[in-house]
Design an enzyme around this catalytic site. Sequence first.
Site, short mmCIF file in Angstrom:
data_model
loop_
_atom_site.label_atom_id
_atom_site.label_comp_id
_atom_site.label_asym_id
_atom_site.label_seq_id
_atom_site.Cartn_x
_atom_site.Cartn_y
_atom_site.Cartn_z
N CYS A 121 0.84 -1.20 0.00
CA CYS A 121 0.00 0.00 0.00
C CYS A 121 0.88 1.25 0.00
CB CYS A 121 -0.99 -0.03 1.16
SG CYS A 121 -2.31 1.20 0.99
N HIS A 221 -3.72 -4.95 0.18
CA HIS A 221 -3.30 -5.43 1.50
C HIS A 221 -3.39 -6.96 1.56
CE1 HIS A 221 -2.80 -1.69 3.80
NE2 HIS A 221 -3.77 -1.20 3.03
N GLU A 223 -2.15 -8.67 3.74
CA GLU A 223 -2.21 -9.00 5.17
C GLU A 223 -3.58 -8.76 5.78
OE1 GLU A 223 -1.12 -4.58 5.40
OE2 GLU A 223 -1.44 -6.18 3.94
#
Length: 252
Positions: A121, A221, A223
């Site tokens: 990001c 993202h 994650e």
Amino acid sequence: MTDLAARPTLAVVEVTRSRPDRPEYHAKVQTLNATVVDAGTRGGWTVVRLAAADLDPAALLDLTDSADAVVIVGGEDIDPRFYGARAGYEGETTHFIDADEGQIALVQRAADRGTPLLGICRGLQIINVALGGDLVQHIDDGIHRNVGVPIDEILSTHDVHLHATSGLAAALGDTRISVQSAHHQSVGRLGAGLVPVATAPDGLVEALEHRTAPITGVQWHPEAPDAPAAQLPLLLASLQASLATTEVARAA
């Protein structure tokens, strides 16, 4: 017993460990960053977690000098002075100038040394700015983030098309994937040596790779809690593969 000394070192570099004025946003960011740290540990790395705004840039470079690979994670907007633009744009966030300067220096050193580096990001945007690119300062749509919702609902799910010949497609094993993102800025002019290797349905650049250095940035993202479970481990594994290739080349 695992020999921790034999593990490569992964530096996970975030913006700051303190946002007392924005507790909900901070909690969300900390959850995402902790996921990267946990995935790195499970993936065989010795992980060092550092907050760039809480150090001066020279200290950040010193503390990451021996790192085998680096991940720069998400956070606030980069101060526009670093890419030749003005402040006062729509959606502008708090800026952490020391974090910007330190992370930019990390990318530049990684490019010089051939250190594997992944940007997530904001990390993708840091890569682009560090290498001379700039940013589109505001995009306002429902594809890249959910607008007008609580922070826990801001992540938007959408498809991304990966270039078939990219290292990213090879790492993730497909050319079309589902991702989660939450950004209001995007890549503008490309930095030196960078090529776009993924696009969103609206054509915005979703990932960059360096032509010669093992540097990759993804705008989404991996994650995120609802992201496909394999994405982050595969991206971290690609850092290890790049590290092995770099070590072989240096030994030759």
